[in-house]
Design an enzyme around this catalytic site. Structure first.
Site, PDB file in Angstrom:
ATOM      1  N   CYS A   1      -6.211  -2.282   6.031  1.00 23.72           N
ATOM      2  CA  CYS A   1      -6.864  -1.038   6.102  1.00 23.72           C
ATOM      3  C   CYS A   1      -8.195  -1.088   5.536  1.00 23.72           C
ATOM      4  CB  CYS A   1      -6.009   0.042   5.584  1.00 23.72           C
ATOM      5  SG  CYS A   1      -5.467  -0.490   3.719  1.00 23.72           S
TER       6      CYS A   1
ATOM      7  N   CYS B   1       0.648  -1.056   0.264  1.00 24.43           N
ATOM      8  CA  CYS B   1      -0.227   0.024  -0.011  1.00 24.43           C
ATOM      9  C   CYS B   1       0.946   1.115  -0.406  1.00 24.43           C
ATOM     10  CB  CYS B   1      -0.903   0.335   1.097  1.00 24.43           C
ATOM     11  SG  CYS B   1      -1.963   1.747   1.487  1.00 24.43           S
TER      12      CYS B   1
END
Length: 532
Positions: free
Chosen positions: A280, A179
């Site tokens: 997330c 990410c």
């Protein structure tokens, strides 16, 4: 074009990356709040009133003297244009306020990440609306504009789909590293490239040391943060030099407990909010549910590594990783996953995962990335992290030349044994306090890997697993007498308390630290109290 009113706390504009020519919307009304939808259903913009300057909280004028010790990682004494990634959590909020106090012109960006519309999703479970509400409130305190960027498809294509494929292959990927590299400091940086920001900032616990203005040809370096426990250089170890040159991490000079105190000093609306946990994009979704919905289930067998005994069945090898003990549902444990046969959908387990003679200190890494763009001259005396946390190993790296002629793989020799190496995870390398790069841990182990007996390996290849019959009746693991057991538990707990203290002292001094599993001490304590 439809217009409807909403309630919110600050000016927010939202755009998608799929239409680079899209102009961000601007509205003149200082009181009304509205959403306007374009022909692209994934694009919307909303603008709201901002508190008058005289009502805004500005620490720059009121208490900069108190904040000065905390501004050294925010490049003070320069007027910079900074894009700040704001998640709605405490860390990124404090980072924003420190940059604002340092005198920079900040714009906050909230990255809205979720699944592709073609795939089943769980919008009702995702907490992004609550996150955005907190982000808006934080920006409203100091009149900082907030923009929301849709990265749904980018996240799916560059992170989520990769994670699914890796699990299908029996590896354990690290979504946080991906990410950072591909989304936060990849796709997002590309999206704002034309907006002429001097730097991009976030709430990571790390330090970036930049060269002086007249030495732009020199590399920027990634340094450990002041808080060795919270340090996140491991998650940033796969960035490129081009990405690193554009980054500021304001929290790199501040321990976590002081960040919480700063949140109280700033009177942040989210000052009491707990730190986020987990991946997330999943929000409140259990990871096993996500894997089950996107990969499915396939029944396989569980074999004991030492004997080859058929112990039970599992839902699919992709639900398990090396060292895992949760979800096996076997009596007489604890049992641990020690190896996987991906081709035959078999997992091997053992109750002796932490035996001294079954640890490994030699493994291979691939996809090596060096933050300066090239490997260091000295690779025989490095430090290494094989997971996030304060623990280091001393190590040496032997480079290997790949088929393309480049040295993009190598063999890592650790100074101590490690039990929890998992293919697909990353190994980050350090010289002193500086992170210099990382590589992906590969499947090919040396002879020190967990031994699986010949019988178990042969049974795993059996095409018709029904011939295994019924699972064996698992015998209770041999235990010592209660008196001896109490004494053993007491000595073990005391030993681990001493070990943990030594580890913290070594981490504070920047020395090499053995990476013993953090949760084992808590487990031993629970066992100890159960005896009374």
């Amino acid at each position: 074009m439809a217009v409807r009113a909403v309630s919110a706390l600050s000016r927010v504009t939202t755009f998608s990356l799929h239409n680079p020519n899209l102009k961000r919307f601007a509205f003149l009304s200082p009181k009304k709040s509205s959403i306007r939808r374009s022909t692209n259903a994934r694009v919307f913009s909303r603008t709201l009133s901002v508190s008058p300057p005289e009502q805004q909280t500005s620490l720059a004028s009121s208490s900069n003297g108190d904040l000065e010790p905390y501004l050294s990682c925010s490049i003070p004494n320069k007027r910079l244009k900074v894009a700040v990634l704001l998640s709605g959590g405490v860390d990124s909020s404090v980072a924003l306020r420190l940059l604002h106090a340092a005198g920079h012109a900040c714009t906050a960006f909230y990255l809205k990440i979720w699944f592709q519309e073609d795939y089943e999703n769980f919008w009702s479970e995702c907490p992004w609306e609550e996150d955005l509400k907190h982000a808006e409130a934080v920006c409203d305190q100091v009149g900082v504009p907030l923009e929301v960027v849709h990265l749904t498809d980018e996240y799916w294509e560059k992170v989520v789909s990769y994670i699914i494929q890796e699990y299908r292959c029996g590896r354990t990927p690290n979504p946080d590293i991906l990410c950072n590299t591909r989304i936060k400091f990849g796709a997002f940086m590309d999206a704002i490239n034309s907006m002429e920001y001097d730097y991009v900032a976030s709430g990571h616990y790390a330090k970036v040391v930049h060269a002086y203005t007249d030495q732009r040809d020199k590399s920027s370096v990634l340094e450990l943060s002041k808080d060795m426990v919270k340090d996140q250089t491991y998650f940033l170890s796969h960035l490129s030099q081009a990405q690193l040159k554009r980054l500021i991490f304001p929290l790199g000079c501040t321990p976590k407990d002081e960040v919480r105190k700063l949140a109280a000093l700033f009177d942040l609306p989210n000052k009491d909010r707990k730190d986020s946990q987990g991946i997330c994009f999943l929000g409140k979704i259990k990871f096993s549910e996500f894997v089950g919905r996107h990969i499915g289930e396939k029944e396989g067998v569980i074999l004991e590594a030492e004997t080859g005994d058929f112990l039970g069945k599992h839902r699919g090898f992709w639900f398990y990783t090396i060292g895992q003990r949760q979800g096996l549902r076997l009596p007489g444990g604890p049992w641990y996953v020690v190896e996987k046969d991906v081709e035959n959908n078999v997992i091997f387990v053992s109750r002796y995962y932490f035996s001294i003679d079954k640890r490994r200190r030699l493994f291979r890494v691939g996809s090596l990335n060096w933050l300066t763009g090239s490997p260091p001259d000295q690779i025989s005396q490095l430090r290494c992290k094989v997971r996030h946390g304060p623990g280091f190993y001393d190590c040496r790296l032997t480079m290997e030349v790949g088929k393309d002629g480049h040295e993009n793989a190598g063999v890592v020799h650790l100074s101590e044994d490690d039990q929890g190496l998992a293919a697909g995870q990353f190994a980050a390398f350090y010289q002193g306090r500086f992170c210099i790069g990382s590589g992906v841990i590969l499947e090919s182990w040396d002879s020190e890997g967990f031994p699986v007996c010949a019988k178990a390996l042969e049974l795993a290849k059996m095409e018709d697993k029904s011939k295994l019959g019924k699972p064996v009746k698992i015998k209770v693991k041999p235990e010592c007498s209660l008196k001896d057991g109490v004494e053993l538990e007491r000595q073990t707990v005391e030993s681990q308390i001493s070990f943990t203290h030594k580890r913290r002292v070594q981490a504070a001094q920047g020395g090499a630290v053995s990476s013993f599993p953090v949760d084992l001490l808590q487990t031993l304590k629970r066992k100890w109290f159960k005896l009374f």
